[in-house]
Design an enzyme around this catalytic site. Structure first.
Site, PDB file in Angstrom:
ATOM      1  N   LYS A   1     -16.247 -17.063   4.937  1.00 26.31           N
ATOM      2  CA  LYS A   1     -17.686 -16.882   5.144  1.00 26.31           C
ATOM      3  C   LYS A   1     -18.460 -16.573   3.868  1.00 26.31           C
ATOM      4  O   LYS A   1     -18.098 -15.656   3.118  1.00 26.31           O
ATOM      5  CB  LYS A   1     -17.907 -15.716   6.112  1.00 26.31           C
ATOM      6  CG  LYS A   1     -17.520 -16.029   7.534  1.00 26.31           C
ATOM      7  CD  LYS A   1     -17.960 -14.872   8.397  1.00 26.31           C
ATOM      8  CE  LYS A   1     -17.412 -14.961   9.800  1.00 26.31           C
ATOM      9  NZ  LYS A   1     -17.337 -13.623  10.387  1.00 26.31           N
TER      10      LYS A   1
ATOM     11  N   ARG B   1       0.822  -1.218   0.000  1.00 24.64           N
ATOM     12  CA  ARG B   1       0.000   0.000   0.000  1.00 24.64           C
ATOM     13  C   ARG B   1       0.854   1.265   0.000  1.00 24.64           C
ATOM     14  O   ARG B   1       0.427   2.299  -0.519  1.00 24.64           O
ATOM     15  CB  ARG B   1      -0.931  -0.001   1.219  1.00 24.64           C
ATOM     16  CG  ARG B   1      -2.118  -0.923   1.035  1.00 24.64           C
ATOM     17  CD  ARG B   1      -2.983  -0.946   2.279  1.00 24.64           C
ATOM     18  NE  ARG B   1      -4.298  -1.500   1.977  1.00 24.64           N
ATOM     19  CZ  ARG B   1      -5.266  -1.629   2.865  1.00 24.64           C
ATOM     20  NH1 ARG B   1      -5.073  -1.262   4.115  1.00 24.64           N
ATOM     21  NH2 ARG B   1      -6.438  -2.120   2.510  1.00 24.64           N
TER      22      ARG B   1
ATOM     23  N   GLY C   1      -6.812  -7.796   0.392  1.00 24.45           N
ATOM     24  CA  GLY C   1      -6.902  -8.638   1.573  1.00 24.45           C
ATOM     25  C   GLY C   1      -5.975  -9.825   1.494  1.00 24.45           C
ATOM     26  O   GLY C   1      -4.837  -9.716   1.038  1.00 24.45           O
TER      27      GLY C   1
ATOM     28  N   GLY D   1     -12.215  -4.733   1.642  1.00 27.75           N
ATOM     29  CA  GLY D   1     -13.652  -4.417   1.699  1.00 27.75           C
ATOM     30  C   GLY D   1     -14.062  -3.405   0.640  1.00 27.75           C
ATOM     31  O   GLY D   1     -15.147  -3.518   0.056  1.00 27.75           O
TER      32      GLY D   1
HETATM   33  C1  3PG Z   1      -8.660  -1.907   5.305  1.00 24.92           C
HETATM   34  O1  3PG Z   1      -7.545  -2.349   5.557  1.00 24.92           O
HETATM   35  O2  3PG Z   1      -9.639  -2.630   5.097  1.00 24.92           O
HETATM   36  C2  3PG Z   1      -8.810  -0.417   5.172  1.00 24.92           C
HETATM   37  O3  3PG Z   1      -7.629   0.236   5.517  1.00 24.92           O
HETATM   38  C3  3PG Z   1      -9.971   0.075   5.984  1.00 24.92           C
HETATM   39  O4  3PG Z   1      -9.796  -0.221   7.336  1.00 24.92           O
HETATM   40  P1  3PG Z   1     -11.078  -0.507   8.237  1.00 24.92           P
HETATM   41  O5  3PG Z   1     -11.695  -1.780   7.750  1.00 24.92           O
HETATM   42  O6  3PG Z   1     -10.562  -0.583   9.657  1.00 24.92           O
HETATM   43  O7  3PG Z   1     -12.026   0.653   8.046  1.00 24.92           O
HETATM   44 MG    MG Z   2     -11.337  -3.761   6.404  1.00 28.02          MG
END
Ligand code: 3PG
Ligand code: MG
Length: 396
Positions: free
Chosen positions: A197, A35, A354, A377
């Site tokens: 999930k 990132r 992720g 997300g």
């Molecule tokens: C992540 O890693 O999903 C983003 O940086 C957002 O973080 P958060 O899910 O804690 O809002």
């Molecule tokens: Mg997150």
């Protein structure tokens, strides 16, 4: 949407929202800097135009104000190395320290602000807090795609205090690649969905059923599908209340002519640990006291064949508990197959952020697939068709 490429930052103090929510080990060393490296082009553009950059980010989910563990001070040295400039640091993201450092900032310099989430106002999207941040600079750059699904002060609300709102290169690339997958995908289009999930992935799976030719499902969520088919899953992870949902998905895939492909075998363990005893069994035949932690060799072959023939590949979520090397074989084999399809079959491959992104990066494959998203997300929500507040704020 205004973008960094057509904005001149000369003499400007750019407030850049980045997503430096990176994993740190117990010695506060960054274990995956994807990132951070992703933002180099945006920062370089600002600096080479003759502007300065004030970087804002969150780190983790601190609950009670400032905490050592979540301090962005741990990033100062690595950032200085990555950007080739000595990065300055404000120990508070608003207030005197931040204000005086921001005022003194010269063209070509970078200032990093302390974790925005040390103020609960950040996540609440508080306007007064957003305005205090906004006063530190004179153009807002949003390059935090990974946090664009949050309507927080720095990710969305502060946009209203600027006439100059600019999408960074990361934001731009993420949106372009996601659109490429959803709108201009060459066939066959294969989506590989993993993770534990169904409930996390249900919306994206439903949307993908209208778009893909093949849907490969692996990872923990397959045990809920096994339950739906009357299989035995031992003590594998599952969501018994989602069994009917799993059945519906199987029916929907059939109705839409999507080739739904699930593991035919699993590697299971008698304990949730890397050194547990292992055995490979057919899908739906996991003995009592055992739990599935990876896909088996026959599944790998089956998935590889489908991936090899694909022209568009979207992969989100690991095939097993890849944090344990003994159960990372399936996930790594899928990473291999995706790289091969990209390099040998000219497929366009997007790795959803992720865990699957870490798996690909850790295997050193980051540059050998078409695109690795920095969003987890955020990417899922974007692909589900939701409006991301961080993107909407740039368009307003
Ligand atoms: C992540 O890693 O999903 C983003 O940086 C957002 O973080 P958060 O899910 O804690 O809002
Ligand atoms: Mg997150």
């Amino acid at each position: 949407m205004q973008t960094v490429s057509n904005f001149n930052f000369a003499g400007k103090k750019a407030l850049v929202r980045v997503d430096f929510n990176v994993p740190l080990n117990e010695r506060f060393e960054i274990t995956d800097d994807t990132r951070i490296k992703a933002t180099i082009p945006t920062i370089q553009k600002i600096l080479s135009d003759g502007g300065s950059a004030i970087l804002m980010s969150h780190l983790g989910r601190p609950k009670d104000g400032p905490t050592e563990k979540y301090s962005l001070k741990h990033l100062v040295t690595p950032l200085s190395l990555v950007f080739g400039v000595k990065v300055k640091f404000a120990t508070d993201c608003i207030g005197e320290d931040a204000t005086s450092l921001a005022e003194a900032l010269q063209p070509g310099e970078i200032l990093l602000l302390e974790n925005l989430r040390f103020y609960k106002e950040e996540e609440k999207g508080d306007e007064v807090f957003a305005q205090k941040l906004a006063r530190l600079g004179n153009v807002w750059v949003n390059d935090a795609f990974g946090t664009a699904h949050r309507a927080h002060a720095s990710t969305a609300v502060m946009g209203k205090f600027f006439t100059d709102k600019v999408a960074g290169y990361v934001m731009q690339a993420e949106l372009e690649n996601a659109q490429k997958i959803l709108e201009y995908s060459e066939r066959p289009f294969t989506a590989i969905m993993g993770g534990s999930k169904i409930s996390d992935k249900i919306l994206i799976i439903e949307r993908l059923l209208d778009k893909v030719d093949n849907l490969i499902i692996g990872g923990g969520m397959t045990y809920t599908f096994s339950l739906a088919e009357g299989g035995k899953i031992g003590k594998s992870i599952s969501e018994p209340d989602k069994v009917s949902l799993a059945k519906e998905l199987i029916e929907k895939a059939k109705a839409k002519g999507v080739n739904l492909i699930m593991p035919v075998d699993n590697v299971c363990a008698d304990d949730f640990s890397n050194n547990a005893n292992r055995q490979t069994v057919n899908r739906g035949e996991i003995p009592d006291g055992w739990e599935g932690l990876d896909i088996g060799p026959e599944s790998v072959k089956l998935f590889q064949d489908v991936i090899a023939k694909s022209k568009t590949i979207l992969w989100n979520g690991p095939m097993g508990v890849f944090e344990f090397p003994n159960f990372a074989i399936g996930t790594n084999a899928i990473a291999d197959a995706v790289v091969k399809a990209t390099e040998e079959n000219g497929a366009f491959s997007l790795i959803g952020g992720g865990d699957s992104a870490s798996a690909v990066n850790n295997a050193g494959y980051g540059d050998r697939v078409s695109y690795v998203s920095t969003g987890g997300g955020a990417l899922l929500e974007y692909m589900e068709g939701k409006v991301l507040p961080g993107v909407a704020a740039l368009e307003a």
